[in-house]
Design a protein around this motif. Structure first.
Motif, PDB file in Angstrom:
ATOM      1  N   ARG A 123      -8.803   6.404   5.455  1.00  0.00           N
ATOM      2  CA  ARG A 123      -8.034   7.065   4.368  1.00  0.00           C
ATOM      3  C   ARG A 123      -7.062   7.990   4.906  1.00  0.00           C
ATOM      4  NH1 ARG A 123      -9.792   7.157  -1.004  1.00  0.00           N
ATOM      5  NH2 ARG A 123      -9.512   9.185  -1.061  1.00  0.00           N
ATOM      6  N   ILE A 173       8.577  -0.642  -7.461  1.00  0.00           N
ATOM      7  CA  ILE A 173       8.683   0.603  -7.558  1.00  0.00           C
ATOM      8  C   ILE A 173       9.945   1.105  -6.583  1.00  0.00           C
ATOM      9  CG2 ILE A 173       7.734   2.821  -6.097  1.00  0.00           C
ATOM     10  CD1 ILE A 173       6.273   2.227  -9.109  1.00  0.00           C
ATOM     11  N   MET A 232      -2.956  -1.325   1.590  1.00  0.00           N
ATOM     12  CA  MET A 232      -4.230  -0.934   1.745  1.00  0.00           C
ATOM     13  C   MET A 232      -5.011  -1.946   0.761  1.00  0.00           C
ATOM     14  SD  MET A 232      -6.344   2.371   2.168  1.00  0.00           S
ATOM     15  CE  MET A 232      -7.927   2.724   1.451  1.00  0.00           C
ATOM     16  N   PHE A 240      -8.585  -2.179  -1.204  1.00  0.00           N
ATOM     17  CA  PHE A 240      -9.570  -1.311  -1.644  1.00  0.00           C
ATOM     18  C   PHE A 240     -10.864  -2.174  -2.010  1.00  0.00           C
ATOM     19  CE2 PHE A 240      -7.785   2.959  -2.273  1.00  0.00           C
ATOM     20  CZ  PHE A 240      -6.450   2.465  -2.214  1.00  0.00           C
ATOM     21  N   ALA A 261      -4.092   5.988   5.967  1.00  0.00           N
ATOM     22  CA  ALA A 261      -3.518   5.683   4.603  1.00  0.00           C
ATOM     23  C   ALA A 261      -2.491   7.265   4.208  1.00  0.00           C
ATOM     24  CB  ALA A 261      -4.426   5.217   3.790  1.00  0.00           C
ATOM     25  N   LEU A 282      -4.380   9.198   2.371  1.00  0.00           N
ATOM     26  CA  LEU A 282      -5.051   9.861   1.197  1.00  0.00           C
ATOM     27  C   LEU A 282      -5.931  10.948   1.526  1.00  0.00           C
ATOM     28  CD1 LEU A 282      -6.096   6.224   0.064  1.00  0.00           C
ATOM     29  CD2 LEU A 282      -4.214   7.620  -1.069  1.00  0.00           C
ATOM     30  N   PHE A 292       4.177  -5.105  -7.657  1.00  0.00           N
ATOM     31  CA  PHE A 292       4.553  -3.887  -8.000  1.00  0.00           C
ATOM     32  C   PHE A 292       5.287  -2.954  -6.997  1.00  0.00           C
ATOM     33  CE2 PHE A 292       2.580   0.752  -8.636  1.00  0.00           C
ATOM     34  CZ  PHE A 292       3.043   0.739  -9.711  1.00  0.00           C
ATOM     35  N   PRO A 293       4.664  -3.163  -5.698  1.00  0.00           N
ATOM     36  CA  PRO A 293       5.324  -2.153  -4.674  1.00  0.00           C
ATOM     37  C   PRO A 293       7.108  -2.510  -4.670  1.00  0.00           C
ATOM     38  CG  PRO A 293       3.566  -3.442  -3.781  1.00  0.00           C
ATOM     39  CD  PRO A 293       3.810  -3.816  -4.848  1.00  0.00           C
ATOM     40  N   ARG A 328       4.459  -7.006   0.452  1.00  0.00           N
ATOM     41  CA  ARG A 328       5.503  -5.994   1.066  1.00  0.00           C
ATOM     42  C   ARG A 328       5.774  -6.036   2.446  1.00  0.00           C
ATOM     43  NH1 ARG A 328       2.472  -0.366   0.444  1.00  0.00           N
ATOM     44  NH2 ARG A 328       4.571  -0.132   1.266  1.00  0.00           N
ATOM     45  N   PRO A 336       1.471   9.048   1.460  1.00  0.00           N
ATOM     46  CA  PRO A 336       1.174   7.655   1.826  1.00  0.00           C
ATOM     47  C   PRO A 336       2.371   6.712   1.380  1.00  0.00           C
ATOM     48  CG  PRO A 336      -0.479   8.785   0.025  1.00  0.00           C
ATOM     49  CD  PRO A 336       0.720   9.880   0.516  1.00  0.00           C
ATOM     50  N   ARG A 337       3.036   7.149   0.323  1.00  0.00           N
ATOM     51  CA  ARG A 337       4.408   6.090   0.028  1.00  0.00           C
ATOM     52  C   ARG A 337       5.405   6.085   1.269  1.00  0.00           C
ATOM     53  NH1 ARG A 337       5.410  10.778  -2.714  1.00  0.00           N
ATOM     54  NH2 ARG A 337       7.643  11.688  -2.355  1.00  0.00           N
ATOM     55  N   ILE A 384       2.468   1.349   4.677  1.00  0.00           N
ATOM     56  CA  ILE A 384       1.199   0.677   4.916  1.00  0.00           C
ATOM     57  C   ILE A 384       0.865  -0.046   3.562  1.00  0.00           C
ATOM     58  CG2 ILE A 384       0.313   1.825   7.154  1.00  0.00           C
ATOM     59  CD1 ILE A 384      -0.720   3.141   4.252  1.00  0.00           C
TER      60      ILE A 384
END
Lengths: 279, 351
Positions: B47, B102, B79, B81, B50, B52, B98-99, B150, B72-73, B77
């Motif tokens: 984390r 955005i 991830m 979960f 990442a 987080l 979704f990536p 991505r 993170p953005r 990278i």
């Protein structure tokens, strides 16, 4: 095998019978409300206990609609909608903070919010009256909106917090790794999943504000800014009570509540978050 | 694609230190598995990579760039979960895209990569479904698809298979291996399952109590565990450890048997598969009583008790003609003995 198979028919029948009895019991006052609303004045006392009057009429509704009642009604709509909207926004923000962040004083704030729910409203009416009076807000609708909002926030906030708690943190984290800022993650991922919670909160606050009478009675004296629960009391004059019109007004007052719940009920459907993470 | 470098990484919550002195370099395209018991800090470390969890001390570089303060953005990278973390209100296709959504890539541009990833993962027919209508394995695939689409600098996996049943876990393990083979992306993978670690990793990082115990290829760890913790964690069934008193030519066990050991050794480890079992009466050796027999078909596990020495597990090929309670003689494969000193560290052989 009886335990594994279908339940005994008598049990099923009993269950439905019990449910029917409960529903009848719960809805009887509403039925009585409607019944009296359509009973002509001359029959109200003579046929007082009949289940349906020998003659029905719309006269009561016609008179109510022709009176000041429409204005009370409008005032109530403004007050309730504003209260619900403002409370929902504040409660959503606060609930999110309570659910996701650890900050200094969190427990204290939480305890204070809880504390406000423990006082009987009666003992703080006088101070509230003084505050509103010195702000010059007496006899205005904003006075009601502000007080209702203040009193509804704690419960609404805890409600929203529990909804946010139900949304896994992983989802926001995934969104932030996928390129979102926290605000974007909130708007694109968390908010759509909180709609049931928001719906429930709106509904709860709306109904609470819609039927509130104590503060409305204290803070509003002028006819033009009365809400409908106060307005209802106008049907009680010194020497008589106009039951028919009062009940007709009551029936009309139920309409917005019903409409509101019809509107938000699709957001109240649970299970929207299923499939997000393994339970 | 890029390498990941961790130097002197530490993490504390308040006064509690959960990670310290973590130095690790993950090469470009390398598959590194962090493994350890729960609470060892492996997930926290992931984390932190990442973004987080904030990094208390030390430096993190991805592709040569310092990343400590990058959100993170900005780290480029992906991830996966343990909980999959699929967006429940979006279809499979939108989840995977979704990536790019955005990143404001136009819709037409998103369709291609999503379709290709779906093809690779066998999700072609499910693109219009919602996550709630998918099975566990399919959800896992979608989560992986979202990561692939991505084309990030590195993939991070946080116990991705822990929620699947045994059969599916094996299948998805193969899938991940195949995927890595195909894409060749830098990957950091966290698990507590040493079989996953052994089968997937180019290199394994064994962690315990917030510190790295050993870093090496799977066979390195199997053949030369750096300490008793690694020895016990890697390999299944677990390595036997026997303690003894040092004598000139080795270590004398409680029953008087002497096993060869280098100077400084206080304990010897021997893997169950390197312990030979002979029926009683066949010469000298460590005598033990068979207390439990597990027949797996291809192998048989013999749980033995050597008086004074303790329980020992031997694994033999095929079936054995032994009864419970029978007495056996156990002899170790001398080249496969792992000597450890009083602190539990490996003692170098070859004096």
């Amino acid at each position: 095998m009886a335990a594994l198979g279908r339940p005994h028919p008598a049990l099923v029948a009993g269950k439905y019978l019990a449910l029917a009895a409960y529903v009848a019991f719960a809805l009887f006052p509403l039925y009585w409300l409607v019944k009296i609303a359509v009973t002509p004045d001359r029959l109200i006392y003579s046929e007082g206990t009949r289940y349906w009057p020998s003659a029905a009429t719309w006269d009561n509704f016609r008179e109510v609609l022709g009176s000041d009642f429409l204005r009370f009604f409008g005032n109530s709509v403004i007050v309730s909608l504003s209260t619900a909207a403002i409370t929902a926004v504040i409660a959503a923000g606060g609930g999110y903070a309570f659910s996701r962040f650890d900050f200094r004083g969190k427990r204290l704030v939480s305890a204070l919010l809880l504390l406000t729910q423990m006082f009987p409203l009666l003992i703080i009416i006088a101070p509230i009256y003084r505050i509103v009076a010195s702000l010059g807000l007496l006899n205005t609708l904003p006075s009601l909106i502000v007080t209702y909002t203040a009193f509804n926030i704690p419960f609404a906030l805890f409600l929203m917090q529990s909804f946010f708690d139900g949304i896994p943190k992983d989802l926001e984290e995934a969104a932030m790794i996928d390129g979102c800022t926290r605000m974007q993650a909130l708007r694109k991922v968390i908010l759509p999943l909180t709609l049931p919670g928001l719906g429930a909160t709106l509904g709860f606050v709306f109904t609470a504000a819609w039927s509130e009478i104590l503060f409305a009675l204290m803070l509003i004296r002028k006819e033009e800014s009365m809400t409908f629960p106060v307005g209802l009391l106008n049907f009680v004059s010194k020497f008589s009570v106009d039951w028919g019109q009062m009940m007709a007004a009551g029936v009309l007052a139920l309409v917005p509540s019903c409409l509101f719940f019809a509107f938000i009920q699709r957001y109240l459907v649970q299970g929207l978050t299923s499939g997000a993470v393994k339970g | 694609m890029a390498g990941i470098e961790l130097s002197g990484i530490a993490k504390s919550y308040g006064g509690v230190e959960v990670l310290r002195d973590v130095d690790l370099a993950v090469g470009e395209g390398e598959f590194v598995v962090l493994v350890g018991p729960s609470g060892c800090g492996k997930s926290t470390l992931l984390r932190m990579i990442a973004g987080l969890e904030p990094i208390t001390a030390g430096e993190l570089r991805i592709g040569g760039r310092r990343m400590n303060e990058v959100p993170p953005r900005g780290r480029d990278i992906a991830m996966v979960f343990q909980s999959y973390a699929l967006y429940p209100h979006m279809t499979v296709a939108r989840n995977m895209g979704f990536p790019m959504e955005i990143a404001h890539r136009p819709k037409a541009e998103r369709a291609g990569p999503v379709a290709r990833a779906a093809e690779v993962l066998g999700l072609g027919k499910l693109l219009d479904r919602y996550p709630r209508a998918l099975s566990g394995g399919q959800r896992q695939r979608v989560a992986m698809g979202r990561a692939i689409v991505r084309q990030p600098q590195a993939f991070l996996f946080d116990e991705p298979l822990s929620n699947l049943d045994a059969a599916l876990r094996v299948e998805m393990r193969l899938e991940i291996a195949r995927l890595h083979h195909r894409i060749g992306a830098t990957t950091v993978y966290v698990t507590h399952d040493q079989v996953e670690a052994m089968t997937l990793a180019d290199r394994i990082v064994v962690m315990n109590a917030g510190r790295i115990q050993q870093v090496g290829t799977p066979m390195d760890l199997y053949e030369r565990p750096a300490n008793r913790f690694v020895a016990g964690f890697i390999g299944s069934p677990t390595m036997n450890i026997v303690e003894g008193t040092p004598v000139p030519d080795g270590l004398r066990l409680a029953d008087g048997t002497v096993w060869p050991a280098p100077l400084g050794a206080r304990a010897l480890g021997i893997r169950p598969e390197h312990l030979h079992v002979a029926p009683d009466g066949d010469g000298a050796g460590l005598r033990a009583e068979v207390q439990l027999i597990e027949r797996l078909g291809s192998d048989t596990n013999l749980f033995c008790e050597a008086p004074g020495v303790g329980p020992l597990l031997a694994r033999v090929h095929g079936d054995v003609n032994l009864a419970l309670g029978s007495s056996v003689v156990l002899t170790p494969d001398l080249a496969r003995l792992h000597p450890f000193d009083a602190e539990g560290r490996r003692v170098p052989v070859g004096r």
